[in-house]
Design an enzyme around this catalytic site. Structure first.
Site, short mmCIF file in Angstrom:
data_model
loop_
_atom_site.label_atom_id
_atom_site.label_comp_id
_atom_site.label_asym_id
_atom_site.label_seq_id
_atom_site.Cartn_x
_atom_site.Cartn_y
_atom_site.Cartn_z
N CYS A 116 0.82 -1.22 0.00
CA CYS A 116 0.00 0.00 0.00
C CYS A 116 0.85 1.26 0.00
O CYS A 116 0.32 2.36 -0.20
CB CYS A 116 -0.93 0.00 1.21
SG CYS A 116 -2.05 -1.40 1.23
N HIS A 258 -2.68 6.99 3.42
CA HIS A 258 -3.19 5.78 2.79
C HIS A 258 -4.56 5.44 3.39
O HIS A 258 -4.74 5.44 4.61
CB HIS A 258 -2.22 4.63 2.99
CG HIS A 258 -2.82 3.30 2.66
ND1 HIS A 258 -3.48 3.08 1.47
CD2 HIS A 258 -2.89 2.14 3.37
CE1 HIS A 258 -3.93 1.83 1.46
NE2 HIS A 258 -3.58 1.24 2.58
N ASN A 288 -10.31 0.25 0.76
CA ASN A 288 -8.85 0.29 0.71
C ASN A 288 -8.41 -0.18 -0.68
O ASN A 288 -8.54 -1.36 -1.00
CB ASN A 288 -8.28 -0.63 1.81
CG ASN A 288 -6.77 -0.67 1.83
OD1 ASN A 288 -6.11 -0.23 0.89
ND2 ASN A 288 -6.22 -1.20 2.90
O1 UT7 Z 1 -3.63 -1.42 3.65
C1 UT7 Z 1 -2.53 -1.63 4.49
C2 UT7 Z 1 -2.64 -2.81 5.33
N1 UT7 Z 1 -3.90 -2.96 6.00
C3 UT7 Z 1 -4.33 -2.18 7.03
O2 UT7 Z 1 -3.78 -1.15 7.34
C4 UT7 Z 1 -5.50 -2.69 7.83
C5 UT7 Z 1 -5.33 -2.37 9.29
N2 UT7 Z 1 -6.31 -3.02 10.14
C6 UT7 Z 1 -7.61 -2.65 10.22
O3 UT7 Z 1 -8.05 -1.76 9.51
C7 UT7 Z 1 -8.48 -3.32 11.26
O4 UT7 Z 1 -7.68 -4.06 12.14
C8 UT7 Z 1 -9.57 -4.24 10.65
C9 UT7 Z 1 -10.62 -3.39 9.95
C10 UT7 Z 1 -8.95 -5.23 9.69
C11 UT7 Z 1 -10.28 -5.01 11.76
O5 UT7 Z 1 -10.85 -4.10 12.69
P1 UT7 Z 1 -10.56 -4.26 14.24
O6 UT7 Z 1 -11.33 -3.20 14.90
O7 UT7 Z 1 -9.08 -4.27 14.45
O8 UT7 Z 1 -11.22 -5.64 14.57
P2 UT7 Z 1 -10.54 -6.90 15.28
O9 UT7 Z 1 -9.66 -7.62 14.34
O10 UT7 Z 1 -10.02 -6.48 16.62
O11 UT7 Z 1 -11.83 -7.78 15.55
C12 UT7 Z 1 -12.83 -7.37 16.51
C13 UT7 Z 1 -14.01 -8.31 16.37
C14 UT7 Z 1 -13.60 -9.77 16.33
O12 UT7 Z 1 -14.60 -10.54 16.99
P3 UT7 Z 1 -14.38 -11.04 18.48
O13 UT7 Z 1 -13.16 -11.90 18.46
O14 UT7 Z 1 -14.23 -9.81 19.30
O15 UT7 Z 1 -15.66 -11.80 18.76
C15 UT7 Z 1 -13.61 -10.12 14.87
O16 UT7 Z 1 -13.84 -11.49 14.62
O17 UT7 Z 1 -14.66 -8.05 15.12
C16 UT7 Z 1 -14.77 -9.28 14.38
N3 UT7 Z 1 -14.71 -8.96 12.97
C17 UT7 Z 1 -15.81 -8.68 12.26
N4 UT7 Z 1 -17.10 -8.59 12.60
C18 UT7 Z 1 -17.98 -8.27 11.63
C19 UT7 Z 1 -13.62 -8.89 12.16
N5 UT7 Z 1 -14.00 -8.57 10.91
C20 UT7 Z 1 -15.35 -8.43 10.95
C21 UT7 Z 1 -16.32 -8.10 9.98
N6 UT7 Z 1 -17.62 -8.02 10.36
N7 UT7 Z 1 -15.99 -7.83 8.70
#
Ligand code: UT7
Length: 341
Positions: A116, A258, A288
């Site tokens: 990215c 980004h 993204n």
């Molecule tokens: O482009 C360059 C590289 N990429 C990035 O910079 C991405 C950086 N990361 C992010 O933007 C975020 O970490 C994400 C958007 C990928 C995830 O958001 P988050 O707030 O960090 O969520 P998390 O991974 O901490 O997950 C929280 C909860 C989890 O459930 P439990 O374990 O708390 O029950 C996940 O399973 O949210 C759940 N979850 C979802 N729920 C509904 C993860 N993805 C989803 C989803 N819909 N799409």
């Protein structure tokens, strides 16, 4: 006379026509519009669809940027860089084909893979080539079809990424002109290579297995860890670029980061001591788009008349690799992309 520098002179963005709203995402993903908006800011993304490749999107964006630069008949584009993680083929690179389709003769053309951060890396590379006198004009394109590497069953990636392309034209000019690229900062840390990767399709996999593992063609991402690294690295890279150019953070008119997650952009602004009004965001509409996200955000903001000549812009990116990079530039007059629609 002011020192030689690359000057922004053309800008264009292209999103494929098919929009996919959060509500239209496949049911098996077990996600919701509410979760996606709250955790990422994304409302919709564009997916290219069957038969449309990264090169196709790059040609559209490149064409728009060249048109907005209004190059004269005597002006030659000597370099074309396509920053992408989703090239049309492992070999050859996508850029020579894009250059040929844009009618750019025998310009040097190559792909640049920095995740990215690819657009900022490519901008820095082209700016260095122009400053050194290797070319008079360069076309820098960030283009991606991430929909081709998304696991349709993985809700942690499938809701985030979109397809698109953005492009800028740079010309050799001087540092005192509006539009000049004044400072860059680039960095990488390969010890974080597993934070975001597509395990298959390369020499590592082929050296191990004659038959590819179908699951290995998909992007895998450790989102939470990347989030933390992204804010930290972009903050420090931004500070380095600002120190080089000699701007205080209060003098930056627009932060164009980004577009990975709106919460990352807001956290970055907070860390840098900037108010959110200066954050340029396009992620709501496009998701993204990896290497395409910064030029797409620029094109969108320019179309909405957000930038004025001489405004100070800070671009900053973070991505797979791990890689990061920032650039400080002023906004040109007239605004590319509007003067010659
Ligand atoms: O482009 C360059 C590289 N990429 C990035 O910079 C991405 C950086 N990361 C992010 O933007 C975020 O970490 C994400 C958007 C990928 C995830 O958001 P988050 O707030 O960090 O969520 P998390 O991974 O901490 O997950 C929280 C909860 C989890 O459930 P439990 O374990 O708390 O029950 C996940 O399973 O949210 C759940 N979850 C979802 N729920 C509904 C993860 N993805 C989803 C989803 N819909 N799409």
């Amino acid at each position: 006379m002011a020192a030689r520098a690359a000057v922004l002179t053309g800008l264009g963005g292209y999103l494929p026509p098919r929009t996919v709203t959060n509500d239209e995402l496949p049911r098996q993903l077990d996600t919701s519009d509410e979760w996606i908006r709250r955790r990422t800011g994304i409302r919709q993304r564009h997916w290219a669809g069957p038969g449309v490749s990264t090169g196709d999107l790059a040609v559209e964006a490149g064409h728009r940027a060249l048109r907005s630069a209004a190059l004269g008949t005597g002006d030659t584009v000597g370099m074309v860089i396509v920053a992408t993680t989703t090239p049309d083929h492992p070999c050859p690179a996508t850029a020579p084909d894009v250059a040929a389709r844009l009618g750019l003769g025998q310009a040097a053309a190559f792909d640049l893979a920095a995740g990215c951060s690819g657009f900022v890396y490519a901008l820095a590379t082209a700016a260095a080539a122009l400053t050194a006198g290797h070319a008079e004009h360069a076309l820098v394109i960030g283009a991606e079809t991430f929909s081709t590497v998304l696991d349709p069953a993985d809700r942690t990636t499938a809701v985030i990424f979109g397809d698109g392309a953005g492009a800028v034209v740079l010309r050799a000019g001087t540092r005192d002109e509006p539009g000049a690229v004044l400072a860059v900062d680039l960095g990488a840390d390969g010890t974080g290579k597993d934070f975001a990767s597509i395990p298959g399709g390369g020499a590592r996999e082929r050296s191990l297995r004659p038959e590819p593992n179908p699951d290995d063609r998909y992007l895998r991402m450790r989102g939470k860890e990347i989030f933390t690294h992204a804010v930290h690295r972009m903050e420090h890279s931004s500070a380095a670029a600002l120190a080089t150019v000699g701007w205080h953070v209060d003098e930056v008119d627009h932060l164009v980061g980004h577009q990975a997650n709106l919460r990352i952009l807001h956290a970055l602004a907070r860390q840098l001591g900037m108010d959110r009004q200066r954050v340029v965001s396009h992620i709501q509409q496009a998701g993204n788009t990896s290497a395409a996200s910064i030029p797409l955000a620029l094109a969108d903001a320019a179309a909405r008349h957000r930038f004025q000549a001489h405004d100070r812009l800070l671009l900053t990116a973070f991505g797979a690799g791990l890689t990061w990079g920032s650039a400080a530039l002023t906004w040109p007059a007239p605004t590319p992309g509007r003067a010659h629609p």
